[in-house]
Scaffold this motif. Structure first.
Motif, PDB file in Angstrom:
ATOM      1  N   PHE A   1       0.838  -1.191   0.000  1.00 27.27           N
ATOM      2  CA  PHE A   1       0.000   0.000   0.000  1.00 27.27           C
ATOM      3  C   PHE A   1       0.874   1.243   0.000  1.00 27.27           C
ATOM      4  O   PHE A   1       1.841   1.337   0.755  1.00 27.27           O
ATOM      5  CB  PHE A   1      -0.907   0.025   1.240  1.00 27.27           C
ATOM      6  CG  PHE A   1      -1.681   1.309   1.373  1.00 27.27           C
ATOM      7  CD1 PHE A   1      -2.857   1.508   0.665  1.00 27.27           C
ATOM      8  CD2 PHE A   1      -1.212   2.342   2.176  1.00 27.27           C
ATOM      9  CE1 PHE A   1      -3.558   2.698   0.753  1.00 27.27           C
ATOM     10  CE2 PHE A   1      -1.907   3.539   2.286  1.00 27.27           C
ATOM     11  CZ  PHE A   1      -3.085   3.717   1.569  1.00 27.27           C
ATOM     12  N   GLY A   2       0.537   2.200  -0.849  1.00 32.97           N
ATOM     13  CA  GLY A   2       1.261   3.470  -0.834  1.00 32.97           C
ATOM     14  C   GLY A   2       2.452   3.484  -1.779  1.00 32.97           C
ATOM     15  O   GLY A   2       2.573   2.634  -2.663  1.00 32.97           O
ATOM     16  N   HIS A   3       3.336   4.432  -1.553  1.00 32.92           N
ATOM     17  CA  HIS A   3       4.430   4.672  -2.502  1.00 32.92           C
ATOM     18  C   HIS A   3       5.741   4.934  -1.765  1.00 32.92           C
ATOM     19  O   HIS A   3       5.966   6.015  -1.236  1.00 32.92           O
ATOM     20  CB  HIS A   3       4.086   5.862  -3.404  1.00 32.92           C
ATOM     21  CG  HIS A   3       2.877   5.627  -4.247  1.00 32.92           C
ATOM     22  ND1 HIS A   3       2.915   4.856  -5.394  1.00 32.92           N
ATOM     23  CD2 HIS A   3       1.593   6.014  -4.098  1.00 32.92           C
ATOM     24  CE1 HIS A   3       1.701   4.799  -5.926  1.00 32.92           C
ATOM     25  NE2 HIS A   3       0.881   5.490  -5.159  1.00 32.92           N
ATOM     26  N   ALA A   4       6.597   3.914  -1.765  1.00 36.19           N
ATOM     27  CA  ALA A   4       7.964   4.023  -1.248  1.00 36.19           C
ATOM     28  C   ALA A   4       8.788   2.953  -1.945  1.00 36.19           C
ATOM     29  O   ALA A   4       8.255   1.919  -2.354  1.00 36.19           O
ATOM     30  CB  ALA A   4       7.996   3.830   0.268  1.00 36.19           C
ATOM     31  N   GLY A   5      10.082   3.199  -2.090  1.00 33.44           N
ATOM     32  CA  GLY A   5      10.932   2.232  -2.772  1.00 33.44           C
ATOM     33  C   GLY A   5      10.454   2.007  -4.201  1.00 33.44           C
ATOM     34  O   GLY A   5      10.135   2.960  -4.925  1.00 33.44           O
ATOM     35  N   ASN A   6      10.393   0.738  -4.600  1.00 33.52           N
ATOM     36  CA  ASN A   6       9.924   0.432  -5.951  1.00 33.52           C
ATOM     37  C   ASN A   6       8.505   0.925  -6.192  1.00 33.52           C
ATOM     38  O   ASN A   6       8.142   1.270  -7.322  1.00 33.52           O
ATOM     39  CB  ASN A   6      10.014  -1.078  -6.222  1.00 33.52           C
ATOM     40  CG  ASN A   6      11.334  -1.474  -6.858  1.00 33.52           C
ATOM     41  OD1 ASN A   6      11.984  -0.666  -7.518  1.00 33.52           O
ATOM     42  ND2 ASN A   6      11.742  -2.725  -6.651  1.00 33.52           N
ATOM     43  N   SER A   7       7.698   0.982  -5.141  1.00 28.08           N
ATOM     44  CA  SER A   7       6.320   1.463  -5.298  1.00 28.08           C
ATOM     45  C   SER A   7       6.277   2.959  -5.599  1.00 28.08           C
ATOM     46  O   SER A   7       5.253   3.477  -6.044  1.00 28.08           O
ATOM     47  CB  SER A   7       5.511   1.180  -4.022  1.00 28.08           C
ATOM     48  OG  SER A   7       5.636  -0.163  -3.634  1.00 28.08           O
ATOM     49  N   SER A   8       7.387   3.651  -5.337  1.00 28.41           N
ATOM     50  CA  SER A   8       7.501   5.072  -5.681  1.00 28.41           C
ATOM     51  C   SER A   8       8.242   5.269  -6.994  1.00 28.41           C
ATOM     52  O   SER A   8       8.027   6.268  -7.683  1.00 28.41           O
ATOM     53  CB  SER A   8       8.230   5.833  -4.565  1.00 28.41           C
ATOM     54  OG  SER A   8       8.320   7.211  -4.853  1.00 28.41           O
ATOM     55  N   ALA A   9       9.110   4.315  -7.353  1.00 35.21           N
ATOM     56  CA  ALA A   9      10.017   4.496  -8.491  1.00 35.21           C
ATOM     57  C   ALA A   9       9.535   3.876  -9.798  1.00 35.21           C
ATOM     58  O   ALA A   9       9.767   4.428 -10.879  1.00 35.21           O
ATOM     59  CB  ALA A   9      11.394   3.916  -8.142  1.00 35.21           C
ATOM     60  N   VAL A  10       8.867   2.722  -9.712  1.00 40.87           N
ATOM     61  CA  VAL A  10       8.573   1.966 -10.931  1.00 40.87           C
ATOM     62  C   VAL A  10       7.603   2.712 -11.848  1.00 40.87           C
ATOM     63  O   VAL A  10       7.869   2.869 -13.052  1.00 40.87           O
ATOM     64  CB  VAL A  10       8.023   0.556 -10.585  1.00 40.87           C
ATOM     65  CG1 VAL A  10       7.500  -0.141 -11.842  1.00 40.87           C
ATOM     66  CG2 VAL A  10       9.120  -0.294  -9.942  1.00 40.87           C
ATOM     67  N   PHE A  11       6.486   3.183 -11.311  1.00 37.62           N
ATOM     68  CA  PHE A  11       5.504   3.839 -12.178  1.00 37.62           C
ATOM     69  C   PHE A  11       6.065   5.101 -12.854  1.00 37.62           C
ATOM     70  O   PHE A  11       5.858   5.289 -14.066  1.00 37.62           O
ATOM     71  CB  PHE A  11       4.223   4.174 -11.412  1.00 37.62           C
ATOM     72  CG  PHE A  11       3.219   4.911 -12.253  1.00 37.62           C
ATOM     73  CD1 PHE A  11       2.531   4.269 -13.271  1.00 37.62           C
ATOM     74  CD2 PHE A  11       2.981   6.268 -12.050  1.00 37.62           C
ATOM     75  CE1 PHE A  11       1.622   4.953 -14.069  1.00 37.62           C
ATOM     76  CE2 PHE A  11       2.072   6.963 -12.839  1.00 37.62           C
ATOM     77  CZ  PHE A  11       1.387   6.307 -13.847  1.00 37.62           C
ATOM     78  N   PRO A  12       6.767   5.994 -12.151  1.00 39.30           N
ATOM     79  CA  PRO A  12       7.346   7.153 -12.848  1.00 39.30           C
ATOM     80  C   PRO A  12       8.291   6.758 -13.981  1.00 39.30           C
ATOM     81  O   PRO A  12       8.292   7.400 -15.035  1.00 39.30           O
ATOM     82  CB  PRO A  12       8.088   7.897 -11.729  1.00 39.30           C
ATOM     83  CG  PRO A  12       7.321   7.553 -10.496  1.00 39.30           C
ATOM     84  CD  PRO A  12       6.925   6.120 -10.684  1.00 39.30           C
ATOM     85  N   LEU A  13       9.092   5.709 -13.774  1.00 41.05           N
ATOM     86  CA  LEU A  13       9.974   5.236 -14.848  1.00 41.05           C
ATOM     87  C   LEU A  13       9.145   4.746 -16.031  1.00 41.05           C
ATOM     88  O   LEU A  13       9.458   5.032 -17.190  1.00 41.05           O
ATOM     89  CB  LEU A  13      10.871   4.111 -14.331  1.00 41.05           C
ATOM     90  CG  LEU A  13      12.010   4.512 -13.390  1.00 41.05           C
ATOM     91  CD1 LEU A  13      12.584   3.279 -12.693  1.00 41.05           C
ATOM     92  CD2 LEU A  13      13.121   5.244 -14.140  1.00 41.05           C
ATOM     93  N   GLN A  14       8.063   4.027 -15.739  1.00 43.12           N
ATOM     94  CA  GLN A  14       7.185   3.546 -16.812  1.00 43.12           C
ATOM     95  C   GLN A  14       6.489   4.710 -17.502  1.00 43.12           C
ATOM     96  O   GLN A  14       6.378   4.748 -18.733  1.00 43.12           O
ATOM     97  CB  GLN A  14       6.150   2.572 -16.232  1.00 43.12           C
ATOM     98  CG  GLN A  14       6.731   1.262 -15.747  1.00 43.12           C
ATOM     99  CD  GLN A  14       5.740   0.426 -14.956  1.00 43.12           C
ATOM    100  OE1 GLN A  14       4.847   0.966 -14.297  1.00 43.12           O
ATOM    101  NE2 GLN A  14       5.896  -0.880 -14.999  1.00 43.12           N
ATOM    102  N   ARG A  15       6.026   5.667 -16.704  1.00 42.36           N
ATOM    103  CA  ARG A  15       5.295   6.823 -17.253  1.00 42.36           C
ATOM    104  C   ARG A  15       6.181   7.659 -18.169  1.00 42.36           C
ATOM    105  O   ARG A  15       5.690   8.311 -19.097  1.00 42.36           O
ATOM    106  CB  ARG A  15       4.748   7.686 -16.101  1.00 42.36           C
ATOM    107  CG  ARG A  15       3.844   8.829 -16.527  1.00 42.36           C
ATOM    108  CD  ARG A  15       2.575   8.321 -17.216  1.00 42.36           C
ATOM    109  NE  ARG A  15       1.723   9.431 -17.661  1.00 42.36           N
ATOM    110  CZ  ARG A  15       1.915  10.144 -18.754  1.00 42.36           C
ATOM    111  NH1 ARG A  15       2.948   9.882 -19.546  1.00 42.36           N
ATOM    112  NH2 ARG A  15       1.087  11.109 -19.080  1.00 42.36           N
ATOM    113  N   MET A  16       7.501   7.602 -17.918  1.00 39.58           N
ATOM    114  CA  MET A  16       8.439   8.315 -18.779  1.00 39.58           C
ATOM    115  C   MET A  16       8.940   7.450 -19.939  1.00 39.58           C
ATOM    116  O   MET A  16       9.839   7.858 -20.660  1.00 39.58           O
ATOM    117  CB  MET A  16       9.597   8.868 -17.946  1.00 39.58           C
ATOM    118  CG  MET A  16       9.155  10.046 -17.064  1.00 39.58           C
ATOM    119  SD  MET A  16      10.507  10.773 -16.105  1.00 39.58           S
ATOM    120  CE  MET A  16      11.493  11.537 -17.422  1.00 39.58           C
ATOM    121  N   GLY A  17       8.333   6.264 -20.096  1.00 40.29           N
ATOM    122  CA  GLY A  17       8.560   5.508 -21.319  1.00 40.29           C
ATOM    123  C   GLY A  17       9.468   4.304 -21.243  1.00 40.29           C
ATOM    124  O   GLY A  17       9.900   3.800 -22.288  1.00 40.29           O
TER     125      GLY A  17
END
Length: 289
Positions: A17-33
Protein backbone atom coordinates in the motif's frame (compact mmCIF):
# COMPACT_ATOMS: atom_id res chain seq x y z
CA UNK A 1 10.77 -2.64 -37.55
CA UNK A 2 10.77 -1.23 -34.02
CA UNK A 3 13.41 -2.78 -31.75
CA UNK A 4 12.70 -4.08 -28.28
CA UNK A 5 12.46 -1.38 -25.63
CA UNK A 6 15.43 -1.45 -23.30
CA UNK A 7 14.85 -2.18 -19.64
CA UNK A 8 15.79 -0.69 -16.27
CA UNK A 9 16.37 -3.05 -13.34
CA UNK A 10 15.23 -1.42 -10.09
CA UNK A 11 16.43 -3.11 -6.88
CA UNK A 12 14.64 -1.51 -3.95
CA UNK A 13 12.16 -2.04 -1.15
CA UNK A 14 8.47 -2.49 -1.98
CA UNK A 15 5.28 -1.60 -0.14
CA UNK A 16 1.91 -3.16 -0.97
CA UNK A 17 0.00 0.00 0.00
CA UNK A 18 1.26 3.47 -0.83
CA UNK A 19 4.43 4.67 -2.50
CA UNK A 20 7.96 4.02 -1.25
CA UNK A 21 10.93 2.23 -2.77
CA UNK A 22 9.92 0.43 -5.95
CA UNK A 23 6.32 1.46 -5.30
CA UNK A 24 7.50 5.07 -5.68
CA UNK A 25 10.02 4.50 -8.49
CA UNK A 26 8.57 1.97 -10.93
CA UNK A 27 5.50 3.84 -12.18
CA UNK A 28 7.35 7.15 -12.85
CA UNK A 29 9.97 5.24 -14.85
CA UNK A 30 7.18 3.55 -16.81
CA UNK A 31 5.29 6.82 -17.25
CA UNK A 32 8.44 8.32 -18.78
CA UNK A 33 8.56 5.51 -21.32
CA UNK A 34 10.71 2.72 -19.91
CA UNK A 35 10.28 -0.97 -19.28
CA UNK A 36 11.09 -1.60 -15.62
CA UNK A 37 12.20 -4.89 -14.13
CA UNK A 38 11.63 -4.52 -10.37
CA UNK A 39 13.43 -6.68 -7.81
CA UNK A 40 12.31 -6.20 -4.20
CA UNK A 41 14.77 -6.25 -1.30
CA UNK A 42 11.90 -6.26 1.21
CA UNK A 43 8.12 -6.41 0.90
CA UNK A 44 6.12 -4.60 3.56
CA UNK A 45 2.41 -3.93 3.88
CA UNK A 46 3.09 -0.18 4.09
CA UNK A 47 6.00 2.17 4.77
CA UNK A 48 7.54 2.19 8.21
CA UNK A 49 6.40 5.63 9.38
CA UNK A 50 2.89 4.47 10.27
CA UNK A 51 2.29 4.49 14.05
CA UNK A 52 0.39 1.21 13.69
CA UNK A 53 3.50 -0.52 12.36
CA UNK A 54 3.75 -2.75 9.32
CA UNK A 55 3.91 -6.40 8.28
CA UNK A 56 6.15 -8.17 5.79
CA UNK A 57 9.72 -9.34 5.53
CA UNK A 58 13.12 -8.88 3.94
CA UNK A 59 14.12 -11.29 1.19
CA UNK A 60 17.33 -13.34 1.26
CA UNK A 61 20.17 -11.88 -0.78
CA UNK A 62 20.09 -14.92 -3.07
CA UNK A 63 16.72 -13.71 -4.43
CA UNK A 64 18.51 -10.77 -6.09
CA UNK A 65 21.21 -12.82 -7.80
CA UNK A 66 18.80 -15.64 -8.69
CA UNK A 67 16.33 -13.31 -10.40
CA UNK A 68 19.04 -11.58 -12.39
CA UNK A 69 20.49 -14.97 -13.36
CA UNK A 70 17.03 -15.89 -14.68
CA UNK A 71 16.88 -12.75 -16.79
CA UNK A 72 20.36 -13.54 -18.09
CA UNK A 73 19.35 -17.13 -18.90
CA UNK A 74 16.63 -15.97 -21.30
CA UNK A 75 19.08 -13.66 -23.04
CA UNK A 76 17.56 -10.38 -21.86
CA UNK A 77 20.27 -8.96 -19.57
CA UNK A 78 21.97 -7.33 -22.55
CA UNK A 79 18.76 -5.32 -23.00
CA UNK A 80 19.20 -3.76 -19.56
CA UNK A 81 20.28 -0.16 -20.14
CA UNK A 82 20.33 0.91 -16.48
CA UNK A 83 20.38 -0.47 -12.96
CA UNK A 84 18.86 1.61 -10.16
CA UNK A 85 19.33 0.55 -6.55
CA UNK A 86 17.74 1.84 -3.35
CA UNK A 87 17.07 0.43 0.12
CA UNK A 88 19.05 -2.67 1.08
CA UNK A 89 17.85 -4.84 3.95
CA UNK A 90 21.18 -6.51 4.77
CA UNK A 91 24.91 -6.40 4.08
CA UNK A 92 24.46 -9.68 2.17
CA UNK A 93 22.06 -7.89 -0.18
CA UNK A 94 24.79 -5.28 -0.70
CA UNK A 95 27.22 -8.00 -1.75
CA UNK A 96 24.59 -9.45 -4.09
CA UNK A 97 24.03 -5.98 -5.55
CA UNK A 98 27.71 -5.51 -6.42
CA UNK A 99 27.67 -8.94 -8.11
CA UNK A 100 24.62 -7.88 -10.13
CA UNK A 101 26.25 -4.58 -11.17
CA UNK A 102 29.21 -6.57 -12.51
CA UNK A 103 26.94 -9.04 -14.32
CA UNK A 104 24.84 -6.28 -15.93
CA UNK A 105 27.95 -4.38 -17.06
CA UNK A 106 29.37 -7.58 -18.55
CA UNK A 107 26.15 -8.14 -20.52
CA UNK A 108 25.91 -4.48 -21.54
CA UNK A 109 29.09 -2.42 -21.00
CA UNK A 110 27.12 0.77 -21.67
CA UNK A 111 24.58 0.12 -18.90
CA UNK A 112 24.36 2.93 -16.33
CA UNK A 113 24.44 2.14 -12.61
CA UNK A 114 22.54 4.69 -10.47
CA UNK A 115 22.93 4.22 -6.71
CA UNK A 116 20.47 5.80 -4.27
CA UNK A 117 22.46 5.02 -1.08
CA UNK A 118 19.53 4.85 1.34
CA UNK A 119 20.95 5.17 4.86
CA UNK A 120 18.83 7.69 6.71
CA UNK A 121 18.36 11.39 7.31
CA UNK A 122 19.21 13.93 10.03
CA UNK A 123 15.96 13.34 11.93
CA UNK A 124 16.05 9.53 11.83
CA UNK A 125 19.84 9.14 11.90
CA UNK A 126 21.19 6.00 10.27
CA UNK A 127 18.29 3.62 9.61
CA UNK A 128 20.49 0.65 8.72
CA UNK A 129 22.64 -1.72 10.70
CA UNK A 130 26.17 -0.29 10.76
CA UNK A 131 27.57 -3.05 8.56
CA UNK A 132 25.12 -2.20 5.77
CA UNK A 133 25.92 1.50 5.65
CA UNK A 134 29.66 0.78 5.75
CA UNK A 135 29.33 -1.62 2.83
CA UNK A 136 27.32 0.93 0.84
CA UNK A 137 29.96 3.63 1.47
CA UNK A 138 33.02 1.44 0.88
CA UNK A 139 31.90 -0.97 -1.83
CA UNK A 140 28.68 0.15 -3.53
CA UNK A 141 28.89 3.92 -4.03
CA UNK A 142 32.43 3.85 -5.54
CA UNK A 143 31.32 1.53 -8.38
CA UNK A 144 28.26 3.64 -9.29
CA UNK A 145 28.21 5.86 -12.37
CA UNK A 146 25.68 8.11 -10.62
CA UNK A 147 24.94 8.55 -6.91
CA UNK A 148 21.80 10.21 -5.53
CA UNK A 149 22.44 10.73 -1.79
CA UNK A 150 20.81 13.13 0.62
CA UNK A 151 23.06 15.43 2.65
CA UNK A 152 23.50 12.88 5.46
CA UNK A 153 24.46 10.11 3.02
CA UNK A 154 26.86 12.32 1.04
CA UNK A 155 28.56 13.37 4.28
CA UNK A 156 29.06 9.70 5.19
CA UNK A 157 30.54 8.96 1.75
CA UNK A 158 33.06 11.80 1.70
CA UNK A 159 33.70 11.75 5.47
CA UNK A 160 33.22 15.48 5.98
CA UNK A 161 30.50 17.64 7.58
CA UNK A 162 28.23 19.75 5.39
CA UNK A 163 26.99 22.94 7.02
CA UNK A 164 26.71 25.42 4.14
CA UNK A 165 26.93 25.87 0.37
CA UNK A 166 30.74 25.90 0.34
CA UNK A 167 30.84 22.58 2.22
CA UNK A 168 28.27 21.09 -0.16
CA UNK A 169 30.35 22.06 -3.21
CA UNK A 170 33.52 20.62 -1.66
CA UNK A 171 31.71 17.41 -0.71
CA UNK A 172 30.36 16.96 -4.24
CA UNK A 173 33.77 17.63 -5.75
CA UNK A 174 35.34 15.06 -3.43
CA UNK A 175 32.63 12.51 -4.27
CA UNK A 176 33.52 12.85 -7.96
CA UNK A 177 37.09 11.73 -7.13
CA UNK A 178 35.85 8.53 -5.46
CA UNK A 179 34.29 6.83 -8.49
CA UNK A 180 30.92 8.34 -9.49
CA UNK A 181 30.78 10.60 -12.54
CA UNK A 182 27.57 12.39 -11.52
CA UNK A 183 26.32 13.34 -8.05
CA UNK A 184 22.78 14.51 -7.34
CA UNK A 185 22.24 15.54 -3.72
CA UNK A 186 18.50 15.18 -3.35
CA UNK A 187 18.14 17.30 -0.19
CA UNK A 188 20.63 19.80 1.22
CA UNK A 189 18.85 20.68 4.46
CA UNK A 190 21.66 22.89 5.80
CA UNK A 191 21.35 25.48 3.04
CA UNK A 192 17.95 26.96 3.89
CA UNK A 193 14.93 26.39 6.11
CA UNK A 194 12.67 28.39 3.79
CA UNK A 195 13.62 26.62 0.56
CA UNK A 196 14.17 23.01 -0.49
CA UNK A 197 17.60 22.72 -2.14
CA UNK A 198 19.15 20.07 -4.39
CA UNK A 199 22.62 20.03 -5.98
CA UNK A 200 24.02 18.42 -9.11
CA UNK A 201 27.73 17.93 -9.72
CA UNK A 202 29.60 16.55 -12.70
CA UNK A 203 32.80 17.40 -14.56
CA UNK A 204 31.28 20.70 -15.75
CA UNK A 205 30.69 22.02 -12.22
CA UNK A 206 28.12 22.23 -9.43
CA UNK A 207 24.55 23.41 -9.92
CA UNK A 208 21.89 24.33 -7.36
CA UNK A 209 18.12 24.31 -7.72
CA UNK A 210 15.75 25.57 -5.05
CA UNK A 211 11.98 25.43 -4.69
CA UNK A 212 9.49 26.34 -1.96
CA UNK A 213 9.02 24.01 0.99
CA UNK A 214 5.59 22.40 1.11
CA UNK A 215 4.14 21.92 4.58
CA UNK A 216 2.60 18.59 5.59
CA UNK A 217 1.19 17.43 8.92
CA UNK A 218 3.20 14.22 8.39
CA UNK A 219 6.15 14.21 6.01
CA UNK A 220 5.57 12.15 2.85
CA UNK A 221 7.76 9.06 2.42
CA UNK A 222 9.30 7.94 -0.86
CA UNK A 223 10.20 11.38 -2.21
CA UNK A 224 13.88 10.49 -2.55
CA UNK A 225 12.98 7.28 -4.39
CA UNK A 226 10.84 9.35 -6.75
CA UNK A 227 13.64 11.87 -7.41
CA UNK A 228 16.16 9.09 -8.13
CA UNK A 229 13.77 7.42 -10.57
CA UNK A 230 12.97 10.68 -12.37
CA UNK A 231 16.66 11.55 -12.70
CA UNK A 232 17.48 8.06 -14.00
CA UNK A 233 14.70 8.32 -16.58
CA UNK A 234 15.94 11.72 -17.75
CA UNK A 235 19.48 10.44 -18.21
CA UNK A 236 18.18 7.37 -20.06
CA UNK A 237 16.28 9.64 -22.43
CA UNK A 238 19.62 11.13 -23.40
CA UNK A 239 19.00 14.45 -21.69
CA UNK A 240 21.93 16.40 -20.30
CA UNK A 241 22.50 15.90 -16.55
CA UNK A 242 21.28 19.47 -15.94
CA UNK A 243 18.07 18.92 -17.91
CA UNK A 244 17.43 15.63 -16.09
CA UNK A 245 18.17 17.38 -12.78
CA UNK A 246 15.71 20.20 -13.43
CA UNK A 247 13.04 17.77 -14.59
CA UNK A 248 13.48 15.58 -11.48
CA UNK A 249 13.08 18.64 -9.26
CA UNK A 250 10.07 20.05 -11.10
CA UNK A 251 8.20 16.76 -11.49
CA UNK A 252 8.75 15.72 -7.86
CA UNK A 253 7.57 19.15 -6.71
CA UNK A 254 4.40 18.78 -8.76
CA UNK A 255 3.73 15.34 -7.26
CA UNK A 256 4.19 16.80 -3.76
CA UNK A 257 1.92 19.75 -4.61
CA UNK A 258 -0.81 17.34 -5.76
CA UNK A 259 -0.30 15.32 -2.58
CA UNK A 260 -0.64 18.42 -0.40
CA UNK A 261 -3.71 19.61 -2.29
CA UNK A 262 -5.32 16.20 -1.73
CA UNK A 263 -4.71 16.40 2.02
CA UNK A 264 -2.70 13.17 1.87
CA UNK A 265 0.75 12.10 3.06
CA UNK A 266 1.07 9.11 0.72
CA UNK A 267 2.53 10.43 -2.53
CA UNK A 268 -0.19 10.96 -5.15
CA UNK A 269 1.96 9.55 -7.93
CA UNK A 270 -0.93 8.26 -10.03
CA UNK A 271 -3.00 11.42 -9.64
CA UNK A 272 -0.04 13.56 -10.77
CA UNK A 273 1.10 11.24 -13.57
CA UNK A 274 0.76 13.91 -16.26
CA UNK A 275 3.17 16.14 -14.31
CA UNK A 276 5.68 13.29 -14.04
CA UNK A 277 6.15 13.37 -17.81
CA UNK A 278 5.36 17.07 -18.33
CA UNK A 279 5.86 19.14 -15.16
CA UNK A 280 4.01 22.41 -14.69
CA UNK A 281 6.80 23.85 -12.55
CA UNK A 282 9.84 25.48 -14.13
CA UNK A 283 12.45 25.96 -11.41
CA UNK A 284 15.86 26.38 -13.07
CA UNK A 285 19.32 25.33 -11.89
CA UNK A 286 22.17 27.82 -11.48
CA UNK A 287 25.91 27.20 -11.46
CA UNK A 288 27.41 27.77 -8.03
CA UNK A 289 31.10 26.83 -8.24
Amino acid sequence: MVGIMKGIISIQSHVVFGHAGNSSAVFPLQRMGFEVWPIHTVQFSNHTQYAQGWTGKAFPASEITDLVAGIDAIGELGNCDALLSGYLGSAEQGIALTEVVSRVKKANPNALYVCDPVMGDPEKGCILAEGVSEYIVDSVMPIADVIVPNQFELSRFVKMPINNLEDAIKACQKALTLGPKIVLVKHLHSLSEEKFSMMLADQSGCYLVTRPHLEFAKAPVGVGDLISALFTAGLMKGWSPIAAFEHANNASYDVLAATQKSGEWELQTILAQQQIAHPNSTFGARKVD
